[in-house]
Scaffold this active site. Structure first.
Site, short mmCIF file in Angstrom:
data_model
loop_
_atom_site.label_atom_id
_atom_site.label_comp_id
_atom_site.label_asym_id
_atom_site.label_seq_id
_atom_site.Cartn_x
_atom_site.Cartn_y
_atom_site.Cartn_z
N ARG A 254 0.80 -1.22 0.00
CA ARG A 254 0.00 0.00 0.00
C ARG A 254 0.84 1.27 0.00
O ARG A 254 0.61 2.17 -0.80
CB ARG A 254 -0.95 0.01 1.21
N THR A 255 1.81 1.35 0.91
CA THR A 255 2.55 2.61 1.03
C THR A 255 3.35 2.91 -0.22
O THR A 255 3.31 4.03 -0.75
CB THR A 255 3.46 2.58 2.27
N ARG B 117 11.50 3.72 3.52
CA ARG B 117 11.07 2.79 4.58
C ARG B 117 12.29 1.96 4.96
O ARG B 117 12.99 1.43 4.11
CB ARG B 117 9.94 1.87 4.12
N LYS C 85 26.60 -4.80 -0.77
CA LYS C 85 28.05 -4.65 -0.86
C LYS C 85 28.61 -3.85 0.31
O LYS C 85 29.80 -3.56 0.34
CB LYS C 85 28.41 -3.96 -2.18
N HIS D 136 5.29 6.28 11.56
CA HIS D 136 4.81 6.17 10.18
C HIS D 136 3.93 7.40 9.95
O HIS D 136 2.70 7.30 9.91
CB HIS D 136 4.01 4.89 10.02
#
Length: 336
Positions: free
Chosen positions: A84-85, A135, A114, A163
């Protein structure tokens, strides 16, 4: 006989001028902002963003998209899975005429594998993008990214921390569904310990005259720090282990899943994961005028049979997320 002149039902130029805001973004101090925490928002800024989101919804419903952010680029950097986000931010940018660099899958195969630091990744992406959405599983990662970046950074979730854009869309949904925020009784149910959505929403609700009820197992109670903030504001707030204690009086029932990925002990997770399930039988005890919300995904805590209940707002909540994120992207890029 002279023909009657019909006024157009929708004036795209007028709406685009409205969306450009005639300097309101600067007046509201949002241009160039990093969006890291709900602590950045007061009632005035909330009202401003909600007003912009309503205009974005009007635009999408009428003409689907505009070129407000044409030529601008969004980098979507997701170190954790998201449906969704990430999709919401991508849709928001494209509805506004911008383009997207989507780094939402396979981050483990990128330069991160890496040994590249988050700061170096951010400094690289800002060479391509005008705004970065991040995120990350670690608390404080968004703030670290913002310190490294020369372009706005938007926090799309930092582990069990915050959030903020989810909280903004949640509060917007409450306002749209109930017509107001002040005077409501809001009950939050489920994982209140690790649930960043309830942490951020609770902080936003501190700006309003609301009653709060927190329903959770003992091991998933709302963190003491947030409970102290609630008490310092003098709000009516109580904790309970039983959703039956709150269902009759709740105006908003905000349900969260128990997050398996936050548990190191799976026995503990299995013990609490099915403790709260919202069913049609339970909903018969609720008010006729109330709303059931969920940040999604759900894994059984709301019965699918509840979806047909007009009080179930979680998919309308998802749609509201796009409008809020459109408003935020336009604002931080100086086009609100």
């Amino acid at each position: 006989m002279e023909a009657t002149k019909l006024e157009p039902l929708f004036n795209l130029q007028e709406l685009e001028a409205k969306l450009n805001g005639n300097g309101r973004a600067r007046a509201n101090g949002l241009t160039g902002w990093d969006i890291l925490s709900v602590d950045q928002f007061d009632r005035d800024k909330l009202a401003y963003i909600f007003g912009r989101a309503e205009e974005m919804r009007e635009m999408v419903e009428r003409v689907h998209g505009v070129d407000l952010l044409k030529g601008r680029v969004l980098a979507c950097l997701f170190y954790e899975p998201s449906t969704r986000t990430s999709a919401s931010f991508i849709a928001a940018m494209e509805r506004l005429g911008g383009s997207v660099i989507p780094i939402t899958q396979g981050v483990q195969f990128s330069s991160v594998s890496k040994g590249e630091t988050l700061a170096d990744t951010i400094r690289t992406l800002e060479q391509y993008a005008d705004v970065i959405v991040l995120r990350h599983p670690e608390i404080g990662s968004a703030r670290m990214a913002a310190e490294a970046a020369g372009v706005p950074v938007i926090n799309a979730g930092d582990g069990p921390g915050e959030h903020p854009t989810q909280a903004l869309l949640d509060l917007f949904t409450i306002k749209e569904e109930m017509g107001r925020i002040d005077g409501l009784k809001v009950a939050m149910v489920g994982d209140l310990r690790f649930g960043r959505t309830v942490h951020s929403l609770t902080k936003l609700l501190l700006h309003f005259d609301v009653s709060l009820r927190f329903v959770s197992p003992e091991i998933l109670r709302m963190p003491l720090k947030i409970m102290n903030e609630v008490r310092d504001k003098g709000l009516d707030a109580r904790e309970t282990h039983d959703v039956a204690d709150v269902i009759e009086n709740a105006d908003v029932l905000y349900v969260t899943r128990v997050q398996k990925e936050r548990f190191s002990d799976l026995d503990q997770y299995n013990e609490v994961k099915d403790q709260y399930i919202i069913t049609p039988d339970l909903m018969r005890q609720a008010k006729e005028k109330m709303v059931v919300m969920h940040p999604l995904p759900r894994v059984g805590e709301i019965s699918p049979e509840v979806d047909a209940d007009p009080r179930a707002a979680y998919f309308r909540q998802v749609q509201n997320g796009m409008y809020i994120r459109m408003a935020l992207l336009a604002a931080v890029l100086g086009k609100a």
